[in-house]
Design a protein around this motif. Structure first.
Motif, PDB file in Angstrom:
ATOM      1  N   SER A 311       0.828  -1.208   0.000  1.00 15.62           N
ATOM      2  CA  SER A 311       0.000   0.000   0.000  1.00 15.62           C
ATOM      3  C   SER A 311       0.867   1.263   0.000  1.00 15.62           C
ATOM      4  CB  SER A 311      -0.895  -0.011   1.245  1.00 15.62           C
ATOM      5  OG  SER A 311      -1.295   1.271   1.620  1.00 15.62           O
ATOM      6  N   ARG A 312       0.466   2.242  -0.814  1.00 12.99           N
ATOM      7  CA  ARG A 312       1.160   3.538  -0.804  1.00 12.99           C
ATOM      8  C   ARG A 312       1.108   4.171   0.595  1.00 12.99           C
ATOM      9  NH1 ARG A 312      -0.667   3.496  -6.206  1.00 12.99           N
ATOM     10  NH2 ARG A 312       0.942   4.219  -7.668  1.00 12.99           N
ATOM     11  N   GLU A 313      -0.042   4.037   1.227  1.00 18.72           N
ATOM     12  CA  GLU A 313      -0.198   4.589   2.577  1.00 18.72           C
ATOM     13  C   GLU A 313       0.804   3.951   3.534  1.00 18.72           C
ATOM     14  OE1 GLU A 313      -3.647   5.067   6.046  1.00 18.72           O
ATOM     15  OE2 GLU A 313      -4.070   3.956   4.203  1.00 18.72           O
ATOM     16  N   GLU A 314       1.017   2.649   3.410  1.00 20.46           N
ATOM     17  CA  GLU A 314       1.973   1.953   4.267  1.00 20.46           C
ATOM     18  C   GLU A 314       3.383   2.466   4.037  1.00 20.46           C
ATOM     19  OE1 GLU A 314       2.238  -0.100   7.322  1.00 20.46           O
ATOM     20  OE2 GLU A 314       0.811  -1.340   6.190  1.00 20.46           O
ATOM     21  N   VAL A 315       3.741   2.676   2.772  1.00 22.37           N
ATOM     22  CA  VAL A 315       5.076   3.185   2.442  1.00 22.37           C
ATOM     23  C   VAL A 315       5.281   4.572   3.055  1.00 22.37           C
ATOM     24  CG1 VAL A 315       6.616   3.924   0.578  1.00 22.37           C
ATOM     25  CG2 VAL A 315       5.295   1.815   0.348  1.00 22.37           C
ATOM     26  N   ALA A 316       4.261   5.413   2.967  1.00 18.35           N
ATOM     27  CA  ALA A 316       4.365   6.751   3.555  1.00 18.35           C
ATOM     28  C   ALA A 316       4.604   6.668   5.062  1.00 18.35           C
ATOM     29  CB  ALA A 316       3.095   7.543   3.258  1.00 18.35           C
TER      30      ALA A 316
END
Length: 382
Positions: A311-316
Motif C-alpha cells: 500500500s502507498r499509505e503503508e510506504v508513507a
C-alpha cells in the motif's frame, strides 16, 4: 479484442528525473541537512588546508608583550601527516596575559545550522584553551566562547556543542547578546589566556612557552544519527542486468527496462548518488504500489529479490518512521505486504489493525546490502 500499446515515456526522461534530478536534489539539500561524518572546516584533506587564513591576535593590542603564531607542521599529526600548530609565549607583563590566533573573516559565512557543534582534534599539553566562534564581520565584538581542557601529550577529540557557547565580550559575559546563530559563522579563534570570564582565572595558566597542535576542526551531528534523507526508489533496480535471471518471472518494469528508457537503471544510479553523498539516508524499495489501505503484515528484505505489492499509505508511514530511527540510517531495503496480488486487502473500519512498530523491522536490516553484489560478483555484507 484487447489492443496493446508499446511502452512509452511521457515527459522528461528517466535519466533526467531519476539520475540528474537526484543529483540536483542532493546538491540542493546537502548543506542544509548535514553529513554523517560532519563538515570539515579546517584540515589537511584535499585543498582545505588553505581555506582559512590564520593570524596572531595577542595582548599587545592592550600593551602586553605575549606573542603567538600559526604554523603548519608537515608531519606533525598523529598519522605523520600535516597539522596546524598554535604556539607562542605568554606573559603577564604590562597587565597582559593572553595569546590567540584568529581566522580572517570568511568571504561567505559558514552555515552550520544542520549540525550540533564543533569538534577539534588536538594534541594536548595539559592546559585549558578557548574556542571562540564569531557571527559578525565587525572586528571588536561579541565572540561565542567555550573553554576546553587538554591532556598532556595525548591526541584527543574535543566536542563543543553550540548550546554550550557563552557570549563574551572582552572576557565578560554579554547577557544581552543575541542567541548564537550557527547559520552565520564568520570567523574562528583559538586562545590561551590567564582569564576565564567575569574575573575568574584559568586554573591551568602558566607563563612561558606553549604549543597546541590541531589537525582538524569539523562540525558534527549528535549521535545517535537519524536519517536526514529518505528516498522511495523501487524494487527491481538491480535486476535488468543481473546474470542468470529469468526475466519472464519478473515484474513488467524489469522485463521492459530498456523500452521504458532504462528507468530502473537510472533509479539505481540515483540511489548510488545518495549512498555516496555522505548525507544520513534510508532508501526504501517498495514492490508494486497499490491504493489499498495500510495495515497488512509486511516483509522487509535486502538484496533486491522479492516481488509483490504494498500500500502507498503503508510506504508513507514507514518513511516517516524511518526519519526518527537510528537503525534505519545507511540502509537500503525492499518491502512488500504478505497479501498476494490475487487477493485484495481490506480492513474493517470498526476493527482496524494495530499500529505497526516499524523499528522492529529496521533493527533487522544490515549495512552494505544493495543487490548490486549480484552484478559485481561480490558477496553481500552480513
Amino acid at each position: 479484442g484487447i489492443k496493446f500499446f508499446e511502452p512509452e515515456i511521457k515527459g522528461p526522461s528517466p535519466e533526467m528525473v531519476e539520475y540528474l534530478g537526484m543529483q540536483n536534489l542532493i546538491n540542493a539539500v546537502k548543506e542544509s541537512v548535514g553529513l554523517s561524518e560532519g563538515k570539515l572546516l579546517f584540515g589537511f584533506k584535499g585543498n582545505l588546508c588553505g581555506k582559512f587564513v590564520w593570524g596572531a591576535l595577542d595582548d599587545v593590542v592592550m600593551g602586553g608583550v605575549s606573542e603567538s603564531a600559526f604554523q603548519i607542521q608537515p608531519t606533525g599529526s598523529e598519522t605523520g601527516e600535516a597539522t596546524g600548530l598554535f604556539k607562542g609565549t605568554v606573559s603577564t607583563s604590562n597587565n597582559g596575559g593572553f595569546t590567540s590566533i584568529r581566522t580572517k573573516n570568511f568571504t561567505v559565512p559558514e552555515d552550520l545550522s544542520a549540525y550540533d557543534g564543533v569538534e577539534l582534534r588536538v594534541k594536548g599539553d595539559g592546559r585549558r584553551y578557548k574556542l571562540i566562534i564569531r557571527t559578525s564581520y565587525e572586528w571588536d565584538t561579541i565572540g561565542y566562547t567555550a573553554s576546553f581542557d587538554t591532556t598532556k601529550g595525548e591526541w584527543q577529540s574535543v566536542r563543543i556543542p553550540f548550546s554550550s557557547l557563552i557570549p563574551v565580550f572582552r572576557a565578560r559575559t554579554a547577557t544581552d547578546a543575541p542567541p548564537f546563530d550557527a547559520s552565520n559563522i564568520t570567523a574562528l579563534q583559538l586562545m590561551f589566556s590567564k582569564f576565564e570570564y567575569d574575573g575568574k582565572l584559568n586554573p591551568t595558566f602558566a607563563e612561558g612557552q606553549f604549543e597546541l597542535p590541531f589537525s582538524s576542526i569539523r562540525a558534527y551531528i549528535n549521535e545517535p544519527i537519524t536519517p536526514r534523507f529518505v528516498h522511495v526508489s523501487s524494487a527491481g533496480v538491480t535486476r535488468p542486468e543481473r546474470p542468470g535471471l529469468d526475466l519472464s518471472k519478473q515484474p513488467p518494469a524489469v522485463r521492459m527496462n530498456k523500452e521504458l528508457g532504462s528507468i530502473l537503471t537510472y533509479k539505481l544510479k540515483g540511489e548510488d548518488l545518495i549512498r555516496e553523498s555522505g548525507v544520513p539516508y534510508t532508501i526504501v524499495r517498495p514492490c508494486a504500489l497499490t491504493e489499498e489501505p495500510a495495515g497488512a503484515d509486511l516483509i522487509f528484505e535486502q538484496g533486491d529479490n522479492i516481488t509483490g505489492k504494498i500500500s502507498r499509505e503503508e510506504v508513507a508511514r514507514l518513511c516517516v518512521a524511518a526519519l526518527a530511527s537510528p537503525s534505519a540510517v545507511g540502509k537500503t531495503f525492499e518491502v512488500k505486504s504478505t497479501v498476494p496480488f490475487s487477493e485484495p486487502f481490506v480492513i474493517d473500519p470498526s476493527n482496524p489493525p494495530p499500529e505497526k512498530d516499524y523499528e522492529v523491522y529496521f533493527k533487522e536490516l544490515k549495512d552494505g546490502i544493495t543487490g548490486k553484489e549480484a552484478l559485481e560478483g561480490t558477496p553481500a555484507l552480513v
